[in-house]
Scaffold this motif. Structure first.
Motif, PDB file in Angstrom:
ATOM      1  N   GLN A  17       0.832  -1.198   0.000  1.00 20.73           N
ATOM      2  CA  GLN A  17       0.000   0.000   0.000  1.00 20.73           C
ATOM      3  C   GLN A  17       0.873   1.258   0.000  1.00 20.73           C
ATOM      4  N   ARG A  18       1.943   1.258   0.790  1.00 22.51           N
ATOM      5  CA  ARG A  18       2.863   2.410   0.811  1.00 22.51           C
ATOM      6  C   ARG A  18       3.541   2.582  -0.543  1.00 22.51           C
ATOM      7  N   ILE A  19       3.989   1.478  -1.139  1.00 23.50           N
ATOM      8  CA  ILE A  19       4.634   1.535  -2.456  1.00 23.50           C
ATOM      9  C   ILE A  19       3.650   2.070  -3.493  1.00 23.50           C
ATOM     10  N   ALA A  20       2.416   1.580  -3.450  1.00 20.13           N
ATOM     11  CA  ALA A  20       1.399   2.024  -4.407  1.00 20.13           C
ATOM     12  C   ALA A  20       1.110   3.513  -4.246  1.00 20.13           C
ATOM     13  N   SER A  21       1.169   4.006  -3.015  1.00 18.12           N
ATOM     14  CA  SER A  21       0.916   5.424  -2.768  1.00 18.12           C
ATOM     15  C   SER A  21       2.015   6.304  -3.354  1.00 18.12           C
ATOM     16  N   MET A  22       3.205   5.765  -3.506  1.00 19.50           N
ATOM     17  CA  MET A  22       4.321   6.524  -4.070  1.00 19.50           C
ATOM     18  C   MET A  22       4.470   6.324  -5.580  1.00 19.50           C
ATOM     19  N   ALA A  23       3.683   5.420  -6.144  1.00 20.17           N
ATOM     20  CA  ALA A  23       3.833   5.062  -7.560  1.00 20.17           C
ATOM     21  C   ALA A  23       3.383   6.190  -8.479  1.00 20.17           C
ATOM     22  N   ASP A  24       3.991   6.218  -9.650  1.00 20.47           N
ATOM     23  CA  ASP A  24       3.651   7.217 -10.658  1.00 20.47           C
ATOM     24  C   ASP A  24       2.440   6.805 -11.500  1.00 20.47           C
ATOM     25  N   LYS A  25       2.034   5.554 -11.387  1.00 18.39           N
ATOM     26  CA  LYS A  25       0.881   5.041 -12.131  1.00 18.39           C
ATOM     27  C   LYS A  25      -0.001   4.244 -11.188  1.00 18.39           C
ATOM     28  N   GLU A  26      -1.189   3.937 -11.632  1.00 21.94           N
ATOM     29  CA  GLU A  26      -2.138   3.213 -10.789  1.00 21.94           C
ATOM     30  C   GLU A  26      -1.684   1.778 -10.517  1.00 21.94           C
ATOM     31  N   VAL A  27      -2.053   1.283  -9.347  1.00 23.51           N
ATOM     32  CA  VAL A  27      -1.720  -0.076  -8.924  1.00 23.51           C
ATOM     33  C   VAL A  27      -3.007  -0.718  -8.421  1.00 23.51           C
ATOM     34  N   TYR A  28      -3.303  -1.899  -8.939  1.00 23.22           N
ATOM     35  CA  TYR A  28      -4.501  -2.626  -8.539  1.00 23.22           C
ATOM     36  C   TYR A  28      -4.127  -3.999  -8.013  1.00 23.22           C
ATOM     37  N   LEU A  29      -4.955  -4.529  -7.135  1.00 27.59           N
ATOM     38  CA  LEU A  29      -4.859  -5.910  -6.679  1.00 27.59           C
ATOM     39  C   LEU A  29      -6.139  -6.603  -7.094  1.00 27.59           C
ATOM     40  N   SER A  30      -6.008  -7.828  -7.581  1.00 34.93           N
ATOM     41  CA  SER A  30      -7.208  -8.596  -7.926  1.00 34.93           C
ATOM     42  C   SER A  30      -7.027 -10.039  -7.507  1.00 34.93           C
ATOM     43  N   ASN A  31      -8.164 -10.725  -7.398  1.00 28.22           N
ATOM     44  CA  ASN A  31      -8.112 -12.156  -7.113  1.00 28.22           C
ATOM     45  C   ASN A  31      -7.727 -12.891  -8.401  1.00 28.22           C
ATOM     46  N   GLN A  32      -7.498 -14.180  -8.321  1.00 31.81           N
ATOM     47  CA  GLN A  32      -7.041 -14.956  -9.472  1.00 31.81           C
ATOM     48  C   GLN A  32      -8.018 -14.891 -10.646  1.00 31.81           C
ATOM     49  N   GLU A  33      -9.301 -14.881 -10.346  1.00 33.91           N
ATOM     50  CA  GLU A  33     -10.313 -14.873 -11.400  1.00 33.91           C
ATOM     51  C   GLU A  33     -10.555 -13.470 -11.951  1.00 33.91           C
ATOM     52  N   GLU A  34      -9.976 -12.464 -11.303  1.00 35.46           N
ATOM     53  CA  GLU A  34     -10.147 -11.051 -11.628  1.00 35.46           C
ATOM     54  C   GLU A  34     -11.599 -10.600 -11.522  1.00 35.46           C
ATOM     55  N   THR A  35     -12.355 -11.240 -10.623  1.00 29.35           N
ATOM     56  CA  THR A  35     -13.726 -10.808 -10.372  1.00 29.35           C
ATOM     57  C   THR A  35     -13.768  -9.658  -9.377  1.00 29.35           C
ATOM     58  N   ILE A  36     -12.710  -9.529  -8.568  1.00 28.55           N
ATOM     59  CA  ILE A  36     -12.586  -8.413  -7.627  1.00 28.55           C
ATOM     60  C   ILE A  36     -11.281  -7.694  -7.953  1.00 28.55           C
ATOM     61  N   LYS A  37     -11.370  -6.390  -8.180  1.00 30.15           N
ATOM     62  CA  LYS A  37     -10.193  -5.586  -8.500  1.00 30.15           C
ATOM     63  C   LYS A  37     -10.286  -4.294  -7.696  1.00 30.15           C
ATOM     64  N   VAL A  38      -9.281  -4.041  -6.856  1.00 31.42           N
ATOM     65  CA  VAL A  38      -9.304  -2.861  -5.992  1.00 31.42           C
ATOM     66  C   VAL A  38      -8.030  -2.044  -6.171  1.00 31.42           C
ATOM     67  N   ASP A  39      -8.147  -0.773  -5.890  1.00 26.37           N
ATOM     68  CA  ASP A  39      -7.003   0.134  -5.903  1.00 26.37           C
ATOM     69  C   ASP A  39      -6.115  -0.223  -4.715  1.00 26.37           C
ATOM     70  N   ALA A  40      -4.849  -0.486  -4.960  1.00 29.90           N
ATOM     71  CA  ALA A  40      -3.928  -0.905  -3.888  1.00 29.90           C
ATOM     72  C   ALA A  40      -3.683   0.217  -2.886  1.00 29.90           C
ATOM     73  N   ARG A  41      -4.022   1.451  -3.241  1.00 26.92           N
ATOM     74  CA  ARG A  41      -3.852   2.570  -2.315  1.00 26.92           C
ATOM     75  C   ARG A  41      -4.975   2.626  -1.281  1.00 26.92           C
ATOM     76  N   SER A  42      -6.080   1.953  -1.559  1.00 27.68           N
ATOM     77  CA  SER A  42      -7.263   2.008  -0.703  1.00 27.68           C
ATOM     78  C   SER A  42      -7.187   0.952   0.391  1.00 27.68           C
ATOM     79  N   PHE A  43      -6.968   1.397   1.627  1.00 34.00           N
ATOM     80  CA  PHE A  43      -6.881   0.462   2.742  1.00 34.00           C
ATOM     81  C   PHE A  43      -8.188  -0.301   2.918  1.00 34.00           C
TER      82      PHE A  43
END
Length: 82
Positions: A17-43
């Motif tokens: 989350q800290r790394i994503a907050s410093m990133a120059d581009k968007e960072v997402y986390l998703s489950n294997q099926e990609e049915t859930i995709k969230v912004d890695a900056r969002s706690f």
């Protein structure tokens, strides 16, 4: 780019989350099926994911990619020493 990563502790999630907050581009986390995709900056968004399974880190940020790759190398070296 998509990197699969297993998070083993809350501190690893917090570090991403800290790394994503410093990133120059968007960072997402998703489950294997990609049915859930969230912004890695969002706690709060991170609570939607099941961290008992490997997740996909999705980003075009070279900074984030390098930081994750360095972490994966550390983990594999630590596993080899054990």
């Amino acid at each position: 780019m998509v990197i699969e990563k297993k998070f083993n502790s809350i501190s690893e999630i917090s570090a991403l989350q800290r790394i994503a907050s410093m990133a120059d581009k968007e960072v997402y986390l998703s489950n294997q099926e990609e049915t859930i995709k969230v912004d890695a900056r969002s706690f709060i968004g991170l609570f939607a994911l099941d961290f008992s399974q490997p997740l996909k880190v999705i980003t075009d940020s070279l900074y984030v990619i390098r930081m994750i790759e360095m972490d994966l190398r550390k983990q594999s070296c630590a596993a080899a020493v054990r």
